[in-house]
Write a protein that holds these residues in place. Structure first.
Motif, short mmCIF file in Angstrom:
data_model
loop_
_atom_site.label_atom_id
_atom_site.label_comp_id
_atom_site.label_asym_id
_atom_site.label_seq_id
_atom_site.Cartn_x
_atom_site.Cartn_y
_atom_site.Cartn_z
N PHE A 19 -9.10 -14.19 -4.11
CA PHE A 19 -7.71 -14.48 -4.47
C PHE A 19 -6.76 -13.90 -3.44
O PHE A 19 -7.00 -12.83 -2.87
N ALA A 20 -5.64 -14.59 -3.26
CA ALA A 20 -4.53 -14.03 -2.49
C ALA A 20 -3.89 -12.90 -3.29
O ALA A 20 -3.99 -12.85 -4.52
N PRO A 21 -3.22 -11.96 -2.62
CA PRO A 21 -2.60 -10.84 -3.34
C PRO A 21 -1.59 -11.26 -4.40
O PRO A 21 -1.40 -10.54 -5.39
N ASP A 22 -0.94 -12.42 -4.22
CA ASP A 22 0.02 -12.88 -5.23
C ASP A 22 -0.65 -13.68 -6.35
O ASP A 22 0.03 -14.17 -7.26
N SER A 23 -1.98 -13.81 -6.27
CA SER A 23 -2.79 -14.50 -7.29
C SER A 23 -2.49 -15.99 -7.40
O SER A 23 -2.94 -16.64 -8.34
N LYS A 24 -1.76 -16.54 -6.44
CA LYS A 24 -1.39 -17.96 -6.51
C LYS A 24 -2.35 -18.88 -5.75
O LYS A 24 -2.36 -20.09 -5.99
N SER A 47 -5.78 -9.64 3.38
CA SER A 47 -5.26 -8.28 3.55
C SER A 47 -4.40 -7.96 2.33
O SER A 47 -3.78 -8.85 1.73
N PRO A 48 -4.34 -6.69 1.92
CA PRO A 48 -3.56 -6.34 0.73
C PRO A 48 -2.10 -6.76 0.79
O PRO A 48 -1.50 -7.07 -0.26
N ASP A 49 -1.51 -6.81 2.00
CA ASP A 49 -0.11 -7.22 2.11
C ASP A 49 0.05 -8.74 2.17
O ASP A 49 1.18 -9.26 2.22
N ARG A 85 -0.64 -10.84 4.54
CA ARG A 85 -0.33 -11.41 5.86
C ARG A 85 -1.54 -12.11 6.48
O ARG A 85 -1.41 -13.16 7.13
N PHE A 86 -2.73 -11.53 6.29
CA PHE A 86 -3.91 -12.00 7.01
C PHE A 86 -5.03 -12.43 6.06
O PHE A 86 -5.10 -12.00 4.91
N ILE A 87 -5.90 -13.26 6.61
CA ILE A 87 -7.20 -13.52 6.00
C ILE A 87 -8.25 -13.18 7.06
O ILE A 87 -8.25 -13.75 8.16
N ALA A 88 -9.12 -12.25 6.74
CA ALA A 88 -10.23 -11.92 7.63
C ALA A 88 -11.48 -12.64 7.13
O ALA A 88 -11.65 -12.86 5.92
N TYR A 89 -12.36 -13.01 8.05
CA TYR A 89 -13.59 -13.69 7.67
C TYR A 89 -14.63 -13.49 8.76
O TYR A 89 -14.32 -13.14 9.90
N ARG A 90 -15.88 -13.70 8.40
CA ARG A 90 -16.97 -13.63 9.38
C ARG A 90 -17.18 -15.00 10.00
O ARG A 90 -17.12 -16.01 9.31
N SER A 91 -17.44 -15.02 11.30
CA SER A 91 -17.49 -16.31 12.00
C SER A 91 -18.56 -16.31 13.08
O SER A 91 -18.81 -15.30 13.74
#
Length: 675
Positions: free
Chosen positions: A224-229, A276-278, A280-286
């Motif tokens: 989920f995104a931090p805003d849950s949307k 990321s908790p704020d 801003r970012f999405i991290a992923y393995r690639s």
């Protein structure tokens, strides 16, 4: 005088007891008594760590998992669930009051203070891998469904029709029609969301695609995104999935609708997204190379403002196994193999060097407390089963939070793994491990067992294992040698790459030179050497069967488990076709030279070494016919041989009683020829 005799008797009895304790050997029966600790999860409050313990019930022939919590400051664990059925995958609610978990294929919650239970899902197709939305209102999970069905009633009806039918035939119209040990039969994995209070679940990934698809490892493939949307999820939309590793990260509204592919420009594997908790970012393995499942896994950072992505770990010449954000969104903690260990590293989201934080141990299941001050992770070694640990955010103060198996393991005097190096093919330094019996005496000549790992892109690491536990072999009276030749992970990507297209080449020289080196040690009997391996390790055993002619030593006995024997027939029946396409640079009809050159079945005329062959009827990765072909060949060549077939196992032997039979059969075969 009587008092003296009594005193001497007590001394003799105590000495005898001490010797008996020192001579106690670690066996497969003891291995099955080890309680399997894992899946640590840190409370948002930072006060508790939830985790699981699996106890093996040999009589019932399965394991039962229950959930525990332990104070992060240290103290006695507390058991939360207790049922004849397993409760697993605990996940904290955002307020830290409850845990969602899986029980009998459904999601439940438990109030950590009161123990109150609530069933959340009641979906006929079952629920897996629960993930909370940050606002605590939703739970996401995966379920295997018929993609043409629009609701659960339809799925339930289809499943009942299949169950009741006297016809059990399988029908396929495309590749990847079965996987690991299951026929897919038109089933797709989809991601659902359900209210945290229960109710009807909603499919967020409808259509004839898997979401998530088969995993190449790493953390859960939706978040989920931090805003849950929004929800990030992973799916592969290529037409022929059996030849493709092109999984992508998509974004979809929690309310449903069309999904956006954010990694479409990369045609390798992208997975394990984390926000990321704020936000801003999405991290992923690639992975950047299409079709190469063992390409280097990087951590990529997708900037949601600019819709651009960059690699954060180009300087790290190793696979990133897992990662997690620090609470301030400025740092990512990650774990990656390094010469048989799995250190913990940090890297800034702004880029820069990847710094090693916790150098020792084989670490995983990495989490950070909400205040950013404490790391929680699991750790094991070849002498210590998995336990839960904590450390300061700077890597110091590593402390065990659980000691579940200490009393059991400490009674065996297990010898730690010793790293050994030698010169392999083309003058390259190669490494591996030696494990000695608990009663090891250096002035005695010991038989040697060489264990060859699978993959082939894998490694023997200094961690605990259950399928090829070296301590069981060592304490059966063998010196154990575990080489990490070409193709092994943790030694740089180039070293790993050099096995592809060269299965019996440089890697074989690496192994032979390693065996010759270890055989020259004063405590090893070079006339009593056995070899064993599974999957690619089984392939190498099959290769050795036709090439057991090194003038420096001879393998006296071999054990091949689920080994690749006939490359052409294996390619025609295995499921993940991208693997053979990459390893042999095409299909058998497009590039027959490599298939002919490296197939063990082409060297039957040289077969002479006694061999135990083990194969499993539910193994769709290396199908059962590979072992049957090999057994037919050695029997017709008059080679002493034995066949063990498990009709109810896949690529690995996992059921406790089967595992016990496996170990006892392998060890008795080795004993017959080496003792």
């Amino acid at each position: 005088m009587k008092r003296l005799v009594v005193s001497l008797s007590i001394v003799v009895l105590a000495f005898t007891s001490l010797v008996a304790a020192q001579e106690r050997h670690f066996t497969v029966d003891d291995l099955l008594k080890v309680r399997r600790v894992g899946d640590p999860q840190v409370s948002p409050k930072g006060d508790l760590v939830a985790y699981t313990i699996t106890n093996i019930d040999k009589a019932a022939n399965h394991g039962v998992t229950q959930i525990y919590v332990v104070p992060i400051s240290g103290g006695e664990p507390r058991q939360l669930t207790n049922d004849e059925h397993s409760s697993a995958s605990p996940r904290w609610s955002p307020d830290g009051e409850k845990l969602a978990f899986l029980h009998e294929d459904q999601i439940w919650t438990i109030d950590v203070s009161s123990g109150a239970l609530k069933k959340i899902t009641n979906i006929s197709t079952g629920a897996g891998d629960a993930v909370w939305s940050p606002d605590g209102k939703w739970l996401a999970f995966a379920s295997d469904v018929y993609p043409e069905c629009k609701d659960d009633a339809c799925n339930q009806k289809r499943a009942e029709e299949v169950s009741k039918s006297k016809v059990k035939a399988h029908v396929a119209e495309r590749l990847l029609y079965r996987h690991w040990k299951s026929w897919l039969d038109g089933i797709r994995s989809h991601v659902f969301v359900v209210s945290a209070e229960g109710g009807e679940a909603r499919d967020l990934t409808p259509g004839d695609y898997d979401a998530p698809p088969f995993s190449l490892g790493g953390p859960t493939d939706y978040a989920f995104a931090p805003d849950s949307k929004e929800l990030a999820f992973v799916s592969n939309h290529d037409k022929v999935e059996a030849t493709s590793t092109n999984a992508d990260v998509f974004l979809v509204s929690v309310q449903g609708g069309s999904a956006k592919n954010i990694t479409a420009t990369n045609h390798g594997y992208d997975g394990s997204p984390q926000f990321s908790p704020d936000g801003r970012f999405i991290a992923y393995r690639s992975q950047s190379i299409p079709g190469f499942e063992s390409d280097r896994f990087r951590v990529m950072l997708y900037d949601r403002k600019t819709s651009t992505a960059k690699s954060l770990t180009e300087s790290l010449d190793s696979w990133v196994d897992e990662f997690t954000f620090a609470p301030d969104s400025k740092t990512i903690y990650l774990a990656a193999e390094d010469r048989g260990k799995d250190p913990i590293y940090t890297v800034s989201v702004s880029g820069g060097p990847v710094k090693k934080l916790v150098a020792e141990g084989f670490n995983g299941d990495l989490h950070v407390t909400a205040d950013g001050k404490t790391l929680v992770f699991s750790r094991s070694s070849m002498t210590s089963p998995n336990e839960i640990y904590r450390a300061n955010a700077d890597g110091g103060g590593v402390t065990a939070l659980t000691t579940t198996n200490d009393a059991l393991i400490s009674s065996f005097n297990l010898k730690p793994a010793e790293e050994v190096t030698w010169i392999g093919a083309m003058g390259t330094k190669v490494s591996g491990w030696i494990i000695k019996p608990s009663n090891f005496k250096p002035n005695k000549k010991w038989p040697l067992v060489v264990l060859i790992h699978g993959g082939p892109q894998g490694a023997w690491n200094d961690n605990w294992g259950y399928r090829w536990n070296p301590q069981v072999f060592a304490n059966a009276g063998y010196v154990v040698f575990m080489p990490n030749p070409r193709g092994s992970t943790g030694y740089g990507q180039q070293f790993l790459n050099e096995i592809s297209g060269d299965w019996g080449g440089k890697v074989f020289v690496d192994i032979k030179n390693g065996v010759a080196h270890v055989a020259s040690l004063p405590y090893v009997d070079r006339d009593r050497i056995g070899g064993a391996g599974a999957s690619y390790g089984g392939y190498m055993i099959d290769w050795i069967e036709g090439h057991n002619n090194d003038p420096r030593f001879q393998f006296k006995v071999l054990v091949s488990h689920d080994g690749v024997y006939n490359l052409t027939s294996m390619t025609g029946a295995t499921e993940e076709l991208w693997f053979t396409d990459w390893e042999f640079k095409g299909t058998p009809w497009a590039n027959p030279e490599l298939y002919e050159r490296w197939s063990p079945h082409k060297f039957v005329q040289n077969f002479k070494t006694p061999i135990l062959i083990i194969t499993n009827e539910l193994d769709y990765r290396v199908p059962v016919t590979e072992g049957l072909q090999l057994f037919t060949a050695v029997q017709r060549m008059g080679v002493e041989s034995k066949l063990l077939v498990f009709p109810d196992e896949g690529h690995w032997v996992q059921k406790p009683q089967n595992s016990e039979l496996w170990y006892n059969t392998v060890l008795s075969w080795l004993d017959k020829h080496l003792k």
